[in-house]
Motif scaffolding. Sequence first.
Motif, PDB file in Angstrom:
ATOM      1  N   UNK A 103       8.469 -14.828   7.125  1.00 38.80           N
ATOM      2  CA  UNK A 103       9.273 -14.248   6.043  1.00 38.80           C
ATOM      3  C   UNK A 103      10.402 -13.390   6.595  1.00 38.80           C
ATOM      4  N   UNK A 104      10.201 -12.825   7.785  1.00 42.25           N
ATOM      5  CA  UNK A 104      11.249 -12.023   8.417  1.00 42.25           C
ATOM      6  C   UNK A 104      12.229 -12.882   9.212  1.00 42.25           C
ATOM      7  N   UNK A 108      12.583  -7.403   4.666  1.00 45.02           N
ATOM      8  CA  UNK A 108      11.985  -6.179   5.180  1.00 45.02           C
ATOM      9  C   UNK A 108      11.795  -5.175   4.055  1.00 45.02           C
ATOM     10  N   UNK A 109      12.681  -5.168   3.088  1.00 48.29           N
ATOM     11  CA  UNK A 109      12.580  -4.215   1.986  1.00 48.29           C
ATOM     12  C   UNK A 109      11.216  -4.322   1.304  1.00 48.29           C
ATOM     13  N   UNK A 110      10.780  -5.537   1.041  1.00 44.67           N
ATOM     14  CA  UNK A 110       9.479  -5.734   0.395  1.00 44.67           C
ATOM     15  C   UNK A 110       8.346  -5.222   1.277  1.00 44.67           C
ATOM     16  N   UNK A 145       4.451  -0.937   2.973  1.00 47.42           N
ATOM     17  CA  UNK A 145       4.064   0.076   3.960  1.00 47.42           C
ATOM     18  C   UNK A 145       4.048   1.457   3.325  1.00 47.42           C
ATOM     19  N   UNK A 146       5.052   1.761   2.499  1.00 49.30           N
ATOM     20  CA  UNK A 146       5.086   3.048   1.804  1.00 49.30           C
ATOM     21  C   UNK A 146       3.869   3.216   0.896  1.00 49.30           C
ATOM     22  N   UNK A 147       3.518   2.157   0.170  1.00 49.52           N
ATOM     23  CA  UNK A 147       2.349   2.245  -0.729  1.00 49.52           C
ATOM     24  C   UNK A 147       1.067   2.500   0.061  1.00 49.52           C
ATOM     25  N   UNK A 148       0.954   1.868   1.228  1.00 49.58           N
ATOM     26  CA  UNK A 148      -0.262   2.034   2.024  1.00 49.58           C
ATOM     27  C   UNK A 148      -0.358   3.408   2.667  1.00 49.58           C
ATOM     28  N   UNK A 149       0.796   4.023   2.945  1.00 51.92           N
ATOM     29  CA  UNK A 149       0.769   5.317   3.632  1.00 51.92           C
ATOM     30  C   UNK A 149       0.862   6.492   2.684  1.00 51.92           C
TER      31      UNK A 149
END
Length: 175
Positions: free
Chosen positions: A56-57, A86-88, A93-97
């Motif tokens: 996907x990247x 990468x935005x997705x 990553x933000x949701x997980x952290x």
Amino acid sequence: ANPQDVALTALQTLCTLRQNVIHCPKEEAKQRVKKSNKAVRRKLLDISGGSACLAALGFVEGDADGEPAWLAPQDASGREKLFDNWTKMAEALDRLTETPVDDSRPAQGPGGILGMLQGALANPLALRRMLANPMVAGLARANPDMVEAALESPEAQATLEANPDLRPQLESLLG
């Protein structure tokens, strides 16, 4: 679905690989991911969806130094994937952290001088101690607006109504 810690590690690994590709375009070693790399296999390639995320990247399967590898995108459309998709992944990553907010505890009041004043103005004994401390008295004289703002709180008004002897001490403090 992968456990949260596994997904977090995979996304962090993807982030590192992407940064390597973007920031080190002239370093061949950073433009590929050998499938034999044990750390990358453990953190990304051996987990569900890891290879799909690389694709996907914009990474494509190929070989590097005669070994199977994922190669960083070199053409314009592949580079666009590197940025666009990468935005997705960054959002995931933000949701997980994110640290969940603990709503079970009461909200904290202000800190610093204002917090100390508000705390003291809600407690007659603390206010008496504060008024007797020369350093605190100096801070209060240097910040009269802050003291006056703290005096407007309902707790401060209730304390001063219940303890009228404190009002003249506060007034002398402010001048």
